[in-house]
Design an enzyme around this catalytic site. Structure first.
Site, PDB file in Angstrom:
ATOM      1  N   GLY A  57       0.831  -1.196   0.000  1.00 37.26           N
ATOM      2  CA  GLY A  57       0.000   0.000   0.000  1.00 37.26           C
ATOM      3  C   GLY A  57       0.864   1.244   0.000  1.00 37.26           C
ATOM      4  N   CYS A  84       5.237  -6.123   1.748  1.00 34.42           N
ATOM      5  CA  CYS A  84       5.647  -4.719   1.746  1.00 34.42           C
ATOM      6  C   CYS A  84       4.927  -3.940   2.857  1.00 34.42           C
ATOM      7  CB  CYS A  84       5.421  -4.132   0.352  1.00 34.42           C
ATOM      8  SG  CYS A  84       6.295  -2.582   0.137  1.00 34.42           S
ATOM      9  N   TYR A  85       3.992  -3.068   2.535  1.00 36.98           N
ATOM     10  CA  TYR A  85       3.241  -2.373   3.596  1.00 36.98           C
ATOM     11  C   TYR A  85       2.626  -3.405   4.546  1.00 36.98           C
ATOM     12  CZ  TYR A  85      -0.139   0.623   5.955  1.00 36.98           C
ATOM     13  OH  TYR A  85      -0.861   1.298   6.912  1.00 36.98           O
ATOM     14  N   HIS A 180       7.735  -7.528  -3.519  1.00 33.45           N
ATOM     15  CA  HIS A 180       6.445  -7.887  -4.128  1.00 33.45           C
ATOM     16  C   HIS A 180       6.577  -9.186  -4.932  1.00 33.45           C
ATOM     17  CE1 HIS A 180       4.077  -4.251  -3.265  1.00 33.45           C
ATOM     18  NE2 HIS A 180       5.262  -3.672  -3.228  1.00 33.45           N
ATOM     19  N   GLU A 182       4.294 -10.834  -6.288  1.00 35.04           N
ATOM     20  CA  GLU A 182       3.252 -10.984  -7.308  1.00 35.04           C
ATOM     21  C   GLU A 182       3.626 -10.362  -8.639  1.00 35.04           C
ATOM     22  OE1 GLU A 182       3.143  -9.409  -4.534  1.00 35.04           O
ATOM     23  OE2 GLU A 182       2.325  -7.397  -4.710  1.00 35.04           O
ATOM     24  N   SER A 233     -22.627  -9.153 -27.595  1.00 36.72           N
ATOM     25  CA  SER A 233     -21.865  -8.225 -28.443  1.00 36.72           C
ATOM     26  C   SER A 233     -20.987  -8.975 -29.423  1.00 36.72           C
ATOM     27  CB  SER A 233     -20.988  -7.353 -27.558  1.00 36.72           C
ATOM     28  OG  SER A 233     -19.975  -8.151 -26.973  1.00 36.72           O
ATOM     29  N   GLY A 234     -20.843 -10.273 -29.204  1.00 38.19           N
ATOM     30  CA  GLY A 234     -19.897 -11.028 -30.020  1.00 38.19           C
ATOM     31  C   GLY A 234     -18.542 -11.129 -29.333  1.00 38.19           C
ATOM     32  N   GLY A 235     -18.361 -10.392 -28.230  1.00 37.78           N
ATOM     33  CA  GLY A 235     -17.124 -10.483 -27.459  1.00 37.78           C
ATOM     34  C   GLY A 235     -17.122 -11.718 -26.565  1.00 37.78           C
ATOM     35  N   VAL A 236     -15.977 -11.983 -25.972  1.00 36.33           N
ATOM     36  CA  VAL A 236     -15.837 -13.208 -25.192  1.00 36.33           C
ATOM     37  C   VAL A 236     -16.738 -13.201 -23.949  1.00 36.33           C
ATOM     38  CG1 VAL A 236     -14.213 -14.646 -23.897  1.00 36.33           C
ATOM     39  CG2 VAL A 236     -13.473 -13.537 -25.991  1.00 36.33           C
ATOM     40  N   ASP A 237     -16.773 -12.082 -23.220  1.00 36.09           N
ATOM     41  CA  ASP A 237     -17.495 -12.086 -21.938  1.00 36.09           C
ATOM     42  C   ASP A 237     -18.987 -12.353 -22.113  1.00 36.09           C
ATOM     43  OD1 ASP A 237     -15.024 -11.341 -21.089  1.00 36.09           O
ATOM     44  OD2 ASP A 237     -15.539  -9.241 -20.744  1.00 36.09           O
ATOM     45  N   SER A 238     -19.617 -11.583 -23.003  1.00 33.78           N
ATOM     46  CA  SER A 238     -21.061 -11.773 -23.126  1.00 33.78           C
ATOM     47  C   SER A 238     -21.377 -13.137 -23.746  1.00 33.78           C
ATOM     48  CB  SER A 238     -21.708 -10.640 -23.930  1.00 33.78           C
ATOM     49  OG  SER A 238     -21.226 -10.598 -25.252  1.00 33.78           O
ATOM     50  N   SER A 239     -20.479 -13.627 -24.603  1.00 32.23           N
ATOM     51  CA  SER A 239     -20.728 -14.941 -25.221  1.00 32.23           C
ATOM     52  C   SER A 239     -20.644 -16.060 -24.197  1.00 32.23           C
ATOM     53  CB  SER A 239     -19.701 -15.216 -26.322  1.00 32.23           C
ATOM     54  OG  SER A 239     -19.745 -14.197 -27.273  1.00 32.23           O
ATOM     55  N   LYS A 379     -10.407 -12.302 -16.511  1.00 26.52           N
ATOM     56  CA  LYS A 379     -10.550 -12.548 -17.952  1.00 26.52           C
ATOM     57  C   LYS A 379     -10.007 -13.922 -18.376  1.00 26.52           C
ATOM     58  CE  LYS A 379     -11.502 -10.572 -21.995  1.00 26.52           C
ATOM     59  NZ  LYS A 379     -12.696  -9.772 -22.267  1.00 26.52           N
TER      60      LYS A 379
END
Ligand code: XMP
Length: 523
Positions: A57, A84-85, A180, A182, A233-239, A379
């Protein structure tokens, strides 16, 4: 999804907290990020984490009123890892001392950038197989530093500027690192997380196969026998959301695909054939090309284009959704990063780039309840879920495509003939990229048609046609991007193909602007 083993990440506002969650999800560990203010004793009782991680942080623990977790977190009897923090606040709360570094005006050492940690003291379980060649590269980013360990803690790793780079109290399973693990610049950081979750007894029960079954059960329980509308929409998420919901409730789902006429070559046909013919999902194909292109006539200001498209999109969606009798739910492909964004204590940069084409605000207006089956996923997990659901790989791995579509790749006024030329050129360019095996290395690639005509010569004749720009970038999240370093051979071959195969273009340029200062799209 309470049946999974759960890890809690307490967020103290680091820029990279999401990456901790990503690393853990990659290890099939279910985790959630919660801002420190929300983590009360009651919250901990309810959440029942099997381990806790404190993020980094920007604050300093030397300040009165600095962010802290509740002391009860140390009484849960579960392993804790401070980063870290997170290390500093743990030390301070448990009786150690933290001092300001040079940056914050103290006498110690601030450290930013690459450093090397060497082992110290006894071997430590979370460092198992971690050190290669006697030391390990890590990424440091701290102004303050621990100057005295809390009782019970020992040092297990040091770096030239961080004598307490890795510390731990093995009797309580509290561990704390100054760097860090990550981030990408700590190349072996994943190993450290892996050791930590093993020690905490995680079995790796978070897989997309298991998630799919649970999500289906949850959708059925939520929706019952009611109807659901999903904007596709044809995008990955909505599909992925649509196919998942269809598996759960079948024909109680109707998809509405608003076709604004600003899609790529054959895209609308592909979406319709995949969802209607292949998946047998009831689909309304709202072909509103004339409406959208009509309203966009004469519009060349980018913001006005976006606003016009956004407004029409909502109108059209609502008109078609109203035709579906008795619908009570609206499905949305909201992802976990959007959820974190909206609860983050700093507020974070808001994702306004998405607001125009989702149906935000509509659920209340139409009296619909939301179904958001991807709310817990990143994603890459959505892609993995898509594979579980049998969506074709070519579809799952597709580059992102913006809601306003080709409108923002056609600077200046949008004309049908320009859109046609753009579609052809874009298809040749993407074909080239695929043929050269580069598609998956690139975050996004497309052609923009420029609002200028230039003179050329083909055969014995003079040409006066459009110029276009090729764009290709690498990126992790679209927030920053670098242009892709194609070889000159590739660029030359692509330019030749576009000019030969696409009538209307006689000049090809390559856009070598990174983001910032450019944006990925041209408008
Ligand atoms: P920029 O151009 O802002 O784009 O660097 C970053 C990423 O966001 C996408 N983008 C959009 N996506 N609606 C979307 O759904 C939009 O209005 C929009 N504008 C940009 C862009 O394609 C890139 O992936």
């Amino acid at each position: 999804m309470t049946q999974h083993q759960r890890l809690l990440i307490i967020d103290f506002g680091s820029q990279v907290t999401q990456l901790i969650a990503r690393r853990l999800r990659e290890l099939n560990v279910y985790c959630e990020i919660h801002p420190y203010q929300n983590v009360t004793e009651a919250f901990l009782d309810e959440f029942k984490p099997q381990a806790v991680i404190f993020s980094g942080g920007p604050d300093t623990v030397t300040r009165e009123g600095a962010p802290k977790p509740p002391m009860s977190v140390y009484q849960l009897g579960v392993p804790i890892l401070g980063i870290c923090y997170g290390q500093q606040i743990m030390m301070q709360q448990l009786g150690g001392l933290v001092e300001g570094g040079k940056i914050s005006g103290g006498g110690g050492t601030a450290e930013f950038g690459r450093a090397f940690v060497s082992p110290a003291g006894e071997p430590l379980s979370i460092l198992k197989d971690w050190f290669s060649a006697g030391r390990e590269q890590v990424w440091m980013s701290h102004g303050d530093h621990v100057s005295r360990l809390a009782p019970g803690f020992e040092v297990y790793g040091t770096s030239p500027n961080a004598p307490f780079a890795v510390t731990g109290d093995t009797s309580r399973n509290f561990y704390a690192v100054q760097f860090h693990p990550e981030v990408h610049h700590t190349p072996n950081g994943r190993k450290l997380y892996e050791n930590f979750v093993r020690l905490a007894g995680f079995r790796g029960d978070w897989t997309m196969g298991a998630y799919k079954d649970e999500a289906i059960a949850k959708i059925r329980a939520q929706v019952g026998d009611k109807k659901v509308i999903c904007g596709l929409s044809g995008g990955v998420d909505s599909s992925v959301a649509a196919v998942l919901i269809h598996e759960a409730i079948g024909d109680q789902l109707t998809c509405v695909f608003v076709d604004h006429g600003l899609l790529r070559l054959n895209e609308a046909e592909e979406v319709v054939s995949m969802f209607r013919d292949h998946y047998n999902i009831p689909l309304i194909h709202a072909d509103e090309t004339d409406l959208f292109l009509g309203e966009l006539e004469g519009v060349s200001d980018p913001e006005q284009k976006r606003k016009t498209i956004g407004r029409l999109f909502i109108d059209v969606f609502q008109k078609h959704a109203n035709e579906i009798d008795g619908a009570e739910f609206l499905a949305q492909g909201t992802l976990y990063p959007d959820v974190i964004e909206s609860v983050s204590f700093s507020g974070g940069p808001s994702v306004t780039i998405k607001s125009h084409h989702n149906v935000g605000g509509l659920p209340e207006k139409m009296g619909l309840k939301l179904v958001e089956p991807l709310r817990e996923l990143f994603k890459d997990e959505v892609r993995a879920l898509g594979r579980e659901l049998g969506l074709p790989e070519s579809f799952i791995g597709r580059h992102p495509f913006p809601g306003p579509g080709l409108a923002i790749r056609c600077p200046g006024e949008i004309k049908r003939d320009k859109l046609d030329i753009l579609r052809q050129a874009d298809a040749v360019y993407i074909d080239q990229i695929r043929k050269h095996g580069l598609y998956d290395e690139i975050w996004q690639a497309f052609v923009a048609i420029l609002p200028v005509r230039t003179v050329g010569v083909m055969g014995d004749g003079r040409t006066y046609d459009y110029a276009c720009a090729l764009r290709a970038v690498t990126s992790v999240d679209g927030m920053t991007a670098d242009y892709y370093p194609f070889t000159h051979d590739f660029l030359g071959e692509t330019a030749t193909r576009i000019i030969n195969e696409v009538a209307g273009i006689n000049r090809v340029t390559y856009d070598i602007t990174s983001k910032p200062p450019g944006t990925i799209e041209w408008e």
